[in-house]
Design a protein around this motif. Structure first.
Motif, short mmCIF file in Angstrom:
data_model
loop_
_atom_site.label_atom_id
_atom_site.label_comp_id
_atom_site.label_asym_id
_atom_site.label_seq_id
_atom_site.Cartn_x
_atom_site.Cartn_y
_atom_site.Cartn_z
N THR A 1 3.64 -0.44 -5.72
CA THR A 1 3.20 0.83 -5.62
C THR A 1 3.66 1.56 -6.90
OG1 THR A 1 3.12 0.85 -3.21
CG2 THR A 1 3.29 3.12 -4.43
N THR B 1 0.85 -1.19 -0.03
CA THR B 1 -0.05 0.03 0.03
C THR B 1 0.75 1.20 -0.05
OG1 THR B 1 -0.13 -0.14 2.32
CG2 THR B 1 -1.88 -1.01 1.24
N PRO B 2 0.37 2.33 -0.70
CA PRO B 2 -0.85 2.57 -1.55
C PRO B 2 -0.59 1.92 -2.75
CG PRO B 2 0.37 4.64 -1.61
CD PRO B 2 1.08 3.74 -0.61
N LYS B 3 -1.60 1.74 -3.40
CA LYS B 3 -1.48 1.18 -4.84
C LYS B 3 -0.77 2.16 -5.87
CE LYS B 3 -3.87 -1.76 -7.81
NZ LYS B 3 -5.19 -2.57 -8.11
#
Lengths: 116, 111
Positions: A111, A7-9
């Motif tokens: 990410t 995370t995040p993407k």
């Protein structure tokens, strides 16, 4: 569970921002890796942790700061990045810091970082 | 300096056809040769791997051929399907953590 989560993407940040990427695995693996992948290129190794200790730093600039808070988590702290740092940042884990046979590296989805 | 050379850069194959990707290496100390498959927006995933004492390994529609004397290995995808459209990376390592990746091959399977 043979999954590495990240995370995040997606992350967009300015050159003066501070942000962090997070990686998690629950496979009991004791080696964890950060890779950087530019478009249409293979992954490039950045850092390796073994038993929560930094074992390998592939001459990465200090604006990238890794951290391994425990055996399941790996963070990558980002500060004062440059536009050329825009890339897909991949986390991976393996049972141990050793050869590949019977020690597969499992990659997370990455990410996607954009530095403006 | 790239330790593993991969070709072609991209290929297009019809559904049901055979996709062939070739890799060559120089370092005879390499003893583990994996292939990774990467779909857009995903991380690489191990597809199949071979040791240098084996000349061929097959898993389903995927076959690795290994030629130790020529220091070459290749991936054959038989009966290629649209779901096989991805980027494929060959790699090699020397009984340690470090993977030397090839440059990658983008495979497009046309229906």
């Amino acid at each position: 569970d043979t999954e590495v989560t990240q995370t995040p993407k997606h992350l967009v940040m300015g050159m003066t921002n501070k942000k962090s990427l997070k990686c998690e695995q629950h496979m009991g693996h004791r080696a964890m890796y950060w890779y950087k992948q530019k478009a249409k290129k293979p992954p490039e190794l950045m850092f390796v942790y073994s038993y929560e200790k930094l074992s390998i730093n592939e001459s990465v600039p200090s604006r990238f700061s890794p951290e391994c808070p425990n055996s399941s988590l790996l963070n990558l702290h980002l500060h004062a990045l440059q536009p050329e740092d825009s890339a897909l940042y991949l986390c991976a884990s393996s049972q141990r810091l050793a050869g590949g046979w019977d020690n597969e590296q499992f990659f997370g989805p990455g990410t996607r970082l954009t530095v403006l | 300096q790239q330790q593993v050379k991969q070709s072609p850069q991209s290929l297009i194959v019809q559904k049901g056809g055979i996709s062939i990707i070739n890799c060559a290496y120089e370092n005879t100390a390499f003893d583990y040769f994996p292939w990774y498959q990467q779909f857009p927006g995903k991380g690489p995933a191990l597809l199949i791997a071979i040791r240098p004492d084996v000349s061929e390994k097959k898993e389903g529609r995927f076959t690795i051929s290994f030629n130790k004397s020529a220091k070459q290995f290749s991936l054959h995808i038989m009966d290629s399907q649209p779901g096989d459209s991805a980027t494929y990376f060959c790699a090699a390592s020397m009984d340690d953590y470090k993977l030397s990746f090839g440059a990658g091959t983008t495979v497009t399977v046309r229906a």
